[in-house]
Design a protein around this motif. Structure first.
Motif, mmCIF file in Angstrom:
data_model
loop_
_atom_site.group_PDB
_atom_site.id
_atom_site.type_symbol
_atom_site.label_atom_id
_atom_site.label_comp_id
_atom_site.label_asym_id
_atom_site.label_seq_id
_atom_site.Cartn_x
_atom_site.Cartn_y
_atom_site.Cartn_z
ATOM 1 N N ALA A 72 0.552 -1.429 -5.068
ATOM 2 C CA ALA A 72 0.520 0.002 -4.759
ATOM 3 C C ALA A 72 1.813 0.706 -5.179
ATOM 4 O O ALA A 72 1.790 1.848 -5.642
ATOM 5 C CB ALA A 72 0.270 0.198 -3.263
ATOM 6 N N SER A 129 -10.728 -4.543 -12.346
ATOM 7 C CA SER A 129 -10.169 -4.445 -10.990
ATOM 8 C C SER A 129 -11.064 -3.617 -10.080
ATOM 9 O O SER A 129 -11.747 -2.690 -10.537
ATOM 10 C CB SER A 129 -8.800 -3.764 -11.075
ATOM 11 N N LYS A 137 2.352 -7.051 -4.449
ATOM 12 C CA LYS A 137 1.278 -6.525 -3.616
ATOM 13 C C LYS A 137 1.573 -6.839 -2.152
ATOM 14 O O LYS A 137 2.505 -7.580 -1.841
ATOM 15 C CB LYS A 137 -0.043 -7.128 -4.075
ATOM 16 N N ALA A 138 0.734 -6.268 -1.258
ATOM 17 C CA ALA A 138 1.048 -6.307 0.173
ATOM 18 C C ALA A 138 1.265 -7.732 0.726
ATOM 19 O O ALA A 138 2.233 -7.955 1.467
ATOM 20 C CB ALA A 138 -0.023 -5.566 0.955
ATOM 21 N N LYS A 171 9.329 -9.691 3.381
ATOM 22 C CA LYS A 171 10.008 -8.926 4.434
ATOM 23 C C LYS A 171 10.135 -9.766 5.705
ATOM 24 O O LYS A 171 11.173 -9.746 6.377
ATOM 25 C CB LYS A 171 9.221 -7.645 4.757
ATOM 26 N N PRO A 211 3.244 4.926 -1.156
ATOM 27 C CA PRO A 211 1.982 4.927 -1.913
ATOM 28 C C PRO A 211 0.933 4.071 -1.215
ATOM 29 O O PRO A 211 1.167 2.887 -0.960
ATOM 30 C CB PRO A 211 2.380 4.319 -3.265
ATOM 31 N N GLU A 212 -0.204 4.666 -0.875
ATOM 32 C CA GLU A 212 -1.194 3.951 -0.054
ATOM 33 C C GLU A 212 -2.477 3.588 -0.785
ATOM 34 O O GLU A 212 -3.175 2.658 -0.401
ATOM 35 C CB GLU A 212 -1.564 4.797 1.170
HETATM 36 N N1 GDD Z 1 2.741 -3.563 -1.969
HETATM 37 C C1 GDD Z 1 2.966 -3.078 -0.729
HETATM 38 N N2 GDD Z 1 4.215 -3.189 -0.192
HETATM 39 N N3 GDD Z 1 1.946 -2.495 -0.060
HETATM 40 C C2 GDD Z 1 2.207 -2.009 1.173
HETATM 41 C C3 GDD Z 1 3.468 -2.106 1.780
HETATM 42 C C4 GDD Z 1 4.517 -2.724 1.060
HETATM 43 O O1 GDD Z 1 5.659 -2.852 1.505
HETATM 44 N N4 GDD Z 1 3.395 -1.533 3.005
HETATM 45 C C5 GDD Z 1 2.141 -1.122 3.154
HETATM 46 N N5 GDD Z 1 1.416 -1.392 2.044
HETATM 47 C C6 GDD Z 1 0.008 -0.987 1.833
HETATM 48 C C7 GDD Z 1 -0.195 -0.114 0.595
HETATM 49 O O2 GDD Z 1 0.244 1.205 0.862
HETATM 50 C C8 GDD Z 1 -1.694 -0.232 0.413
HETATM 51 O O3 GDD Z 1 -2.351 0.706 1.221
HETATM 52 C C9 GDD Z 1 -2.002 -1.653 0.918
HETATM 53 O O4 GDD Z 1 -0.833 -2.109 1.615
HETATM 54 C C10 GDD Z 1 -2.304 -2.645 -0.185
HETATM 55 O O5 GDD Z 1 -1.304 -2.532 -1.163
HETATM 56 P P1 GDD Z 1 -1.218 -3.502 -2.442
HETATM 57 O O6 GDD Z 1 -1.530 -4.883 -2.040
HETATM 58 O O7 GDD Z 1 0.118 -3.267 -3.077
HETATM 59 O O8 GDD Z 1 -2.281 -2.898 -3.471
HETATM 60 P P2 GDD Z 1 -3.810 -2.418 -3.397
HETATM 61 O O9 GDD Z 1 -4.664 -3.331 -2.586
HETATM 62 O O10 GDD Z 1 -3.850 -0.997 -3.001
HETATM 63 O O11 GDD Z 1 -4.189 -2.584 -4.929
HETATM 64 C C11 GDD Z 1 -4.048 -3.875 -5.500
HETATM 65 O O12 GDD Z 1 -5.290 -4.486 -5.639
HETATM 66 C C12 GDD Z 1 -6.097 -4.000 -6.669
HETATM 67 C C13 GDD Z 1 -7.428 -4.720 -6.671
HETATM 68 O O13 GDD Z 1 -8.042 -4.682 -5.432
HETATM 69 C C14 GDD Z 1 -3.262 -3.781 -6.781
HETATM 70 O O14 GDD Z 1 -2.729 -5.056 -7.131
HETATM 71 C C15 GDD Z 1 -4.065 -3.322 -7.929
HETATM 72 O O15 GDD Z 1 -3.320 -3.502 -9.138
HETATM 73 C C16 GDD Z 1 -5.349 -4.138 -7.981
HETATM 74 O O16 GDD Z 1 -6.125 -3.722 -9.053
#
Ligand code: GDD
Ligand code: NAD
Length: 321
Positions: A78, A118, A192-193, A200, A277-278
């Motif tokens: 995100a 994706s 990613k999360a 963390k 960013p969410e």
């Molecule tokens: N990365 C991250 N880091 N996300 C956080 C954090 C943090 O510290 N705190 C809260 N989040 C929240 C983000 O705001 C988001 O709402 C949720 O956790 C998931 O974030 P991510 O894991 O970074 O990405 P995603 O699930 O929104 O999208 C990912 O998955 C897609 C496929 O399902 C990405 O990797 C995309 O590239 C991918 O296509």
């Protein structure tokens, strides 16, 4: 000996895929801008090069391959794809790779090519309710992804399907839902999360506070890398072209995700919810189609995957300190 070409072999999913293909006895060539960050590549041959460049694509596809896996892309979590700052790069870089590699494969008469799309290509309007998102494959249109990353994936899905229809190629298209695990990026802004919370929480001590973007009620599902690789191989070697979801149906809130990592770590930490960013409010894989077409669905609980990932991230951080 059967031959495989893995594009993006220096990345998270690509490097795991190379290991699995080698274990299965194939001859493997990897291509990437960089070598894998966390372990030596086991590919028989590795070309370090830029797949936006047609000449590099021609070098990569200079012979017959039984299977081509296209995992090279400009991607991240995100913090990378939802800020808007990287939109032009993401769209240019990833579509150039896909345009050039498809044209090269067509000229070389390559048939079977896997493409990693994706869940980000699904329309935002079906992912507003965190408790009830709709990510069935047939919900993709009318299209309205919430990120340019998602629009590029949708364009490229269509590109692969068009090369299939017009040039006799056999694309196999997966829509990945947040893949995580050992040797995945855990710092630097593209993490990613799951990896972010492993980092963390591993860096904190009992009673500390960690930061989370948003209120933590947004939902996602997460699939461990080993299950992802198994599904990729099954899809590529099947007669079903997709697009099909490869993901888990174990949907959790981000608060629950952080809680599970704390449980694995044996730590009790406070969460400070901050703006960030969410992306979409809710997302979950729908595995109806993959169960029907491939007779496959993941079986490992999220907690197990998080245990392995946490141990790996913690080990990396300890080794450094
Ligand atoms: N990365 C991250 N880091 N996300 C956080 C954090 C943090 O510290 N705190 C809260 N989040 C929240 C983000 O705001 C988001 O709402 C949720 O956790 C998931 O974030 P991510 O894991 O970074 O990405 P995603 O699930 O929104 O999208 C990912 O998955 C897609 C496929 O399902 C990405 O990797 C995309 O590239 C991918 O296509
Ligand atoms: P990653 O970033 O670890 O791997 C992508 C690799 O592509 C990187 O090693 C990068 O160096 C390489 N690459 C980028 N531009 C290149 C170029 N011009 N020439 C050569 N190599 C280049 O990402 P990943 O998690 O392994 O993802 C693999 C694929 O799966 C990507 O297409 C990604 O969009 C897709 N995907 C991943 C997830 C996930 O949760 N990991 C979710 C949905 C889709």
């Amino acid at each position: 000996m059967r031959k495989a070409l893995v594009l993006g072999a220096g990345g998270f999913i690509g490097s795991h895929l190379v290991k699995r293909l080698k274990k299965d006895g194939m001859w493997v060539r990897g291509v990437d801008l960089k070598f894998p960050e966390f372990s030596e590549t086991v590919a028989d041959d590795f070309i370090q090069g830029d797949l936006r460049d047609m000449q590099v694509c021609e070098r990569a596809v200079d012979q017959r391959f039984d299977e081509v896996y296209q995992l090279a892309a400009d991607m991240g979590g995100a913090g990378y794809i939802f800020t808007g700052d990287n939109d032009a790069d993401i769209m240019y870089n990833s579509s150039m790779i896909n345009l050039h590699i498809l044209e090269t494969c067509k000229r070389r008469n390559i048939k079977r090519i896997f493409y990693s799309s994706s869940a980000c290509m699904y329309p935002e309007y079906n992912q507003l309710d965190p408790d009830n998102p709709n990510c069935a494959e047939d919900s993709a249109y009318p299209a309205n992804p919430d990120s340019e990353y998602g629009w590029e994936k949708l364009f490229s899905e269509r590109l692969y399907l068009a090369y299939g229809r017009n040039h006799g190629m056999e694309p196999r298209i997966a829509r990945f839902h947040n893949i995580f695990g050992e040797e995945g990026t855990y710092e630097g802004g593209k993490e990613k999360a799951p990896a972010a919370f492993c980092r963390k929480i591993a860096s904190a001590t009992d009673g500390d506070t960690i930061e989370m973007w948003g209120d933590g009620a947004q939902t996602r599902s997460f699939l461990h890398i080993d299950e992802c690789i198994e599904a990729v191989l099954r899809l590529t070697r099947s007669e079903f072209q997709g697009p099909v979801n490869i993901g888990s149906e174990e949907m959790v809130t981000i608060n629950q995700l952080a809680g599970m990592v704390m449980e694995v770590a044996g730590k009790n930490l406070e969460i400070n919810h901050i703006p960030g960013p969410e992306g979409v409010r809710g997302r979950n894989s729908d595995n109806t189609l993959i169960k029907d077409k491939l007779g496959w669905a993941p079986s490992e609980p999220l907690l197990e995957g998080l245990r392995k990932t946490y141990q790996w991230v913690e080990g990396r951080l300890h080794r450094r300190n």
